[in-house]
Design an enzyme around this catalytic site. Structure first.
Site, PDB file in Angstrom:
ATOM      1  N   TRP A 170     -31.503 -71.638 -35.768  1.00  0.00           N
ATOM      2  CA  TRP A 170     -31.504 -72.279 -34.448  1.00  0.00           C
ATOM      3  C   TRP A 170     -31.203 -71.214 -33.396  1.00  0.00           C
ATOM      4  O   TRP A 170     -30.310 -70.388 -33.580  1.00  0.00           O
ATOM      5  CB  TRP A 170     -30.449 -73.393 -34.345  1.00  0.00           C
ATOM      6  CG  TRP A 170     -30.383 -73.935 -32.944  1.00  0.00           C
ATOM      7  CD1 TRP A 170     -31.296 -74.741 -32.336  1.00  0.00           C
ATOM      8  CD2 TRP A 170     -29.385 -73.659 -31.949  1.00  0.00           C
ATOM      9  NE1 TRP A 170     -30.926 -74.996 -31.034  1.00  0.00           N
ATOM     10  CE2 TRP A 170     -29.754 -74.338 -30.771  1.00  0.00           C
ATOM     11  CE3 TRP A 170     -28.211 -72.888 -31.945  1.00  0.00           C
ATOM     12  CZ2 TRP A 170     -28.999 -74.281 -29.587  1.00  0.00           C
ATOM     13  CZ3 TRP A 170     -27.456 -72.833 -30.776  1.00  0.00           C
ATOM     14  CH2 TRP A 170     -27.845 -73.534 -29.617  1.00  0.00           C
TER      15      TRP A 170
ATOM     16  N   GLU B 218     -34.827 -75.249 -36.581  1.00  0.00           N
ATOM     17  CA  GLU B 218     -34.254 -76.395 -35.852  1.00  0.00           C
ATOM     18  C   GLU B 218     -34.642 -76.375 -34.375  1.00  0.00           C
ATOM     19  O   GLU B 218     -34.348 -75.425 -33.656  1.00  0.00           O
ATOM     20  CB  GLU B 218     -32.720 -76.345 -35.968  1.00  0.00           C
ATOM     21  CG  GLU B 218     -32.014 -77.450 -35.204  1.00  0.00           C
ATOM     22  CD  GLU B 218     -30.481 -77.341 -35.272  1.00  0.00           C
ATOM     23  OE1 GLU B 218     -29.969 -76.318 -35.767  1.00  0.00           O
ATOM     24  OE2 GLU B 218     -29.816 -78.281 -34.803  1.00  0.00           O
TER      25      GLU B 218
ATOM     26  N   LYS C 246     -34.838 -78.165 -30.379  1.00  0.00           N
ATOM     27  CA  LYS C 246     -33.929 -78.856 -29.465  1.00  0.00           C
ATOM     28  C   LYS C 246     -34.694 -79.148 -28.185  1.00  0.00           C
ATOM     29  O   LYS C 246     -35.453 -78.311 -27.716  1.00  0.00           O
ATOM     30  CB  LYS C 246     -32.728 -77.958 -29.189  1.00  0.00           C
ATOM     31  CG  LYS C 246     -31.627 -78.632 -28.410  1.00  0.00           C
ATOM     32  CD  LYS C 246     -30.346 -77.807 -28.454  1.00  0.00           C
ATOM     33  CE  LYS C 246     -29.230 -78.547 -27.743  1.00  0.00           C
ATOM     34  NZ  LYS C 246     -27.932 -77.869 -27.864  1.00  0.00           N
TER      35      LYS C 246
ATOM     36  N   ASP D 280     -32.351 -82.291 -35.920  1.00  0.00           N
ATOM     37  CA  ASP D 280     -30.984 -82.598 -35.486  1.00  0.00           C
ATOM     38  C   ASP D 280     -31.073 -83.890 -34.683  1.00  0.00           C
ATOM     39  O   ASP D 280     -31.810 -83.965 -33.683  1.00  0.00           O
ATOM     40  CB  ASP D 280     -30.431 -81.440 -34.643  1.00  0.00           C
ATOM     41  CG  ASP D 280     -28.980 -81.665 -34.225  1.00  0.00           C
ATOM     42  OD1 ASP D 280     -28.660 -82.771 -33.752  1.00  0.00           O
ATOM     43  OD2 ASP D 280     -28.173 -80.727 -34.345  1.00  0.00           O
TER      44      ASP D 280
ATOM     45  N   HIS E 230     -31.009 -83.930 -30.871  1.00  0.00           N
ATOM     46  CA  HIS E 230     -31.888 -83.020 -30.130  1.00  0.00           C
ATOM     47  C   HIS E 230     -33.177 -83.643 -29.618  1.00  0.00           C
ATOM     48  O   HIS E 230     -34.168 -82.954 -29.431  1.00  0.00           O
ATOM     49  CB  HIS E 230     -32.226 -81.809 -30.995  1.00  0.00           C
ATOM     50  CG  HIS E 230     -31.066 -80.887 -31.179  1.00  0.00           C
ATOM     51  ND1 HIS E 230     -31.181 -79.658 -31.794  1.00  0.00           N
ATOM     52  CD2 HIS E 230     -29.773 -80.999 -30.808  1.00  0.00           C
ATOM     53  CE1 HIS E 230     -30.001 -79.064 -31.814  1.00  0.00           C
ATOM     54  NE2 HIS E 230     -29.129 -79.851 -31.222  1.00  0.00           N
TER      55      HIS E 230
ATOM     56  N   HIS F 180     -29.629 -82.298 -39.362  1.00  0.00           N
ATOM     57  CA  HIS F 180     -28.294 -82.156 -38.801  1.00  0.00           C
ATOM     58  C   HIS F 180     -27.948 -83.531 -38.255  1.00  0.00           C
ATOM     59  O   HIS F 180     -28.583 -83.989 -37.296  1.00  0.00           O
ATOM     60  CB  HIS F 180     -28.275 -81.152 -37.636  1.00  0.00           C
ATOM     61  CG  HIS F 180     -28.014 -79.760 -38.073  1.00  0.00           C
ATOM     62  ND1 HIS F 180     -27.920 -78.713 -37.187  1.00  0.00           N
ATOM     63  CD2 HIS F 180     -27.806 -79.233 -39.305  1.00  0.00           C
ATOM     64  CE1 HIS F 180     -27.668 -77.602 -37.864  1.00  0.00           C
ATOM     65  NE2 HIS F 180     -27.605 -77.884 -39.140  1.00  0.00           N
TER      66      HIS F 180
ATOM     67  N   ASP G 293     -24.595 -84.544 -24.026  1.00  0.00           N
ATOM     68  CA  ASP G 293     -24.043 -83.839 -25.181  1.00  0.00           C
ATOM     69  C   ASP G 293     -24.747 -84.273 -26.458  1.00  0.00           C
ATOM     70  O   ASP G 293     -24.980 -85.459 -26.668  1.00  0.00           O
ATOM     71  CB  ASP G 293     -22.543 -84.118 -25.311  1.00  0.00           C
ATOM     72  CG  ASP G 293     -21.973 -83.429 -26.547  1.00  0.00           C
ATOM     73  OD1 ASP G 293     -22.151 -82.197 -26.659  1.00  0.00           O
ATOM     74  OD2 ASP G 293     -21.395 -84.107 -27.408  1.00  0.00           O
TER      75      ASP G 293
ATOM     76  N   ASP H 281     -23.599 -83.523 -29.587  1.00  0.00           N
ATOM     77  CA  ASP H 281     -22.761 -83.245 -30.753  1.00  0.00           C
ATOM     78  C   ASP H 281     -21.504 -84.092 -30.891  1.00  0.00           C
ATOM     79  O   ASP H 281     -20.483 -83.589 -31.339  1.00  0.00           O
ATOM     80  CB  ASP H 281     -22.362 -81.759 -30.745  1.00  0.00           C
ATOM     81  CG  ASP H 281     -23.576 -80.854 -30.803  1.00  0.00           C
ATOM     82  OD1 ASP H 281     -24.279 -80.895 -31.814  1.00  0.00           O
ATOM     83  OD2 ASP H 281     -23.816 -80.118 -29.827  1.00  0.00           O
TER      84      ASP H 281
ATOM     85  N   ASP I 177     -23.430 -82.014 -38.054  1.00  0.00           N
ATOM     86  CA  ASP I 177     -23.313 -81.086 -36.926  1.00  0.00           C
ATOM     87  C   ASP I 177     -22.716 -81.805 -35.716  1.00  0.00           C
ATOM     88  O   ASP I 177     -23.447 -82.372 -34.908  1.00  0.00           O
ATOM     89  CB  ASP I 177     -24.705 -80.506 -36.588  1.00  0.00           C
ATOM     90  CG  ASP I 177     -24.621 -79.441 -35.490  1.00  0.00           C
ATOM     91  OD1 ASP I 177     -23.505 -79.018 -35.149  1.00  0.00           O
ATOM     92  OD2 ASP I 177     -25.691 -79.042 -34.982  1.00  0.00           O
TER      93      ASP I 177
HETATM   94  C1  RNT Z   1     -27.068 -76.646 -31.343  1.00  0.00           C
HETATM   95  C2  RNT Z   1     -27.586 -76.848 -32.717  1.00  0.00           C
HETATM   96  C3  RNT Z   1     -26.970 -75.984 -33.762  1.00  0.00           C
HETATM   97  C4  RNT Z   1     -25.483 -75.810 -33.596  1.00  0.00           C
HETATM   98  C5  RNT Z   1     -24.802 -75.216 -34.781  1.00  0.00           C
HETATM   99  C6  RNT Z   1     -23.424 -74.715 -34.437  1.00  0.00           C
HETATM  100  O1  RNT Z   1     -27.498 -77.580 -30.469  1.00  0.00           O
HETATM  101  O2  RNT Z   1     -27.476 -78.173 -33.071  1.00  0.00           O
HETATM  102  O3  RNT Z   1     -27.303 -76.477 -35.008  1.00  0.00           O
HETATM  103  O4  RNT Z   1     -24.849 -77.003 -33.278  1.00  0.00           O
HETATM  104  O5  RNT Z   1     -25.575 -74.264 -35.340  1.00  0.00           O
HETATM  105 ZN    ZN Z   2     -27.811 -78.741 -35.076  1.00  0.00          ZN
END
Ligand code: RNT
Ligand code: ZN
Length: 417
Positions: free
Chosen positions: A184, A225, A227, A258, A261, A285, A293, A295, A324
């Site tokens: 990523w 990955e 985003k 993810d 994302h 993820h 946000d 996460d 994640d």
């Molecule tokens: C960031 C990605 C990535 C990170 C990690 C720490 O938006 O999701 O995967 O969160 O690698």
């Molecule tokens: Zn991630």
């Protein structure tokens, strides 16, 4: 009633809709989840002094963050002790390299030996390991990494990824389990790009150079990955979903989705069955987006249940499931634990649904039946099965793990202040 008695009663209720609970418990316990190493110390890592960068942020000032590898190990062991399931993994970031006293190397010079302590930890705790090159929180990641217009910088990050491949191979060899190496990058732009293609072409070239290195494909799986945006990269990310989905398909890599994302109204669970018709495996993820946000700690909510349903229906063997999320506003061990237990819960919940029967009804276009059966199952005594599963897996039940976690905070974590 005892947990056992409640379980026996629940089993009968599930059997009435055609679900074999014992078999569901067995299947759930076999599904590996990769626990991210970065929740306990706010994604700081051990190799740099600077702040977290790359358009991701931990917010909150809860005390007792893990400050070194010993504290990270201790906290992860606590989390694992609260986690049912037999075959979990730990997901490492390159920034969690462990150096000898007085030693330090930059990321393009990292070697397997810098992760020997993690291997020891993995063996002791019977977990596999996954790996991620760290292309943020570094002076050379201030602008762009694998898509950089500066050839020196781009070369540095290519070298870092190649070093990471060797480390991933070492982790797989040592643990005897395949290692997922996930790429990523935080590359993107705050405002409208003048050139969208240039950075993407450079990213493609960088990836080509990385994956043309020889590595053991039975041991290391590479994923990429995407985003949709990051903080300070609201208008453009180089590694978009279309970019990576095509790149992965063309080069036989894994696409990593993810769940934080994508656009907030996209149903991420819907993507899985499509992806798997074109590739045998994919990576996840699991995270929870809240406004800007991506996460937040994952909750046992509709999104997570739907995702788990798709994992179960498509076959868990086709997935690398990683977590994640990061939260610095609550006890970090509890954040970690709530998230991974919620993933387990969602998988168990999905295994307890009459999935074959529901699919049969859909094929008969009996949508009345689909809706009614689905809703009937919602109110079956899932909590009784979950409590029994925790007991069977020798981990503390709801409430009890949290009481123990509070005790750990008082007796161990609070000494870190
Ligand atoms: C960031 C990605 C990535 C990170 C990690 C720490 O938006 O999701 O995967 O969160 O690698
Ligand atoms: Zn991630």
């Amino acid at each position: 009633m005892t947990v056992e008695e409640r379980y026996q009663d629940a089993k009968m209720r599930y059997a009435a809709v055609g679900v074999d609970v014992d078999a569901a418990l067995k299947r759930t316990a076999e599904i590996p989840i990769s626990l991210h190493c970065w929740q306990g110390d706010d994604v700081v890592g051990f190799d740099q002094k600077g702040a977290l960068s790359g358009g991701i942020q931990t917010t909150g000032n809860y005390p007792y963050r893990a400050r070194n590898v010993e504290e990270v190990f201790a906290d992860i062991e606590k989390v694992l002790s609260y986690t049912p399931g037999k075959h979990h993994k730990i997901n490492l970031h390159a920034s969690y390299a462990v150096f000898d006293e007085g030693e330090w190397v930059d990321r393009n010079k990292l070697e397997p030996k810098h992760f020997a302590k993690w291997v020891e930890f993995a063996k002791k705790n019977h977990v596999g390991l996954d790996f991620n090159p760290t292309m943020f929180s570094h002076p050379l990641a201030a602008d762009a990494t694998l898509s950089s217009e500066n050839e020196e910088i781009r070369k540095f990050w290519i070298e870092h990824c190649i070093a990471s491949l060797k480390i991933s191979e070492y982790l797989a060899t040592e643990t005897g389990e395949p290692c997922l190496m996930n790429i990523w990058i935080p590359d993107g732009l705050k405002d409208l790009p003048a050139d969208r293609r240039g950075p993407r072409a450079r990213l493609k070239d960088s990836l080509d150079q990385i994956i043309s290195q020889p590595y053991d494909k039975s041991k290391v799986y590479i994923s990429v990955e995407s985003k949709v945006f990051g903080i300070g990269m609201e208008s453009y990310t180089v590694g978009s979903h279309e970019f990576y989905m095509n790149y992965a398909a063309k080069n036989n890599l894994l696409c990593l989705i993810d769940t934080g994302h994508f656009h907030p109204t996209e149903v991420v669970a819907d993507k899985l069955s499509s992806m798997l018709l074109f590739n045998d495996k994919m990576a996840l993820h699991v995270s929870r987006p809240v406004r800007w946000d991506s996460d937040h700690v994952i909750l046992f909510n509709d999104e997570l249940r739907e995702l788990a349903e798709e994992i179960v229906k498509n076959g868990p063997d086709h997935f690398f499931i990683g977590l994640d999320y990061f939260d610095a506003s609550i006890n970090r061990v509890s954040a970690w634990t709530n998230g991974i237990r919620n993933m387990e819960k969602a998988l168990l919940y999905a295994e307890l649904e009459p999935n074959d029967k529901l699919a049969e009804l859909q094929d008969k276009r009996d949508f009345t039946g689909v809706m009614s059966l689905r809703e009937e199952v919602r109110t079956l005594p899932f909590g009784d099965v979950w409590d029994y599963y925790c007991e069977q897996q020798k981990v503390l039940k709801e409430h009890d793990w949290f009481a123990d976690c509070k005790k750990y905070e008082t007796e161990v974590m609070s000494k870190r202040a």
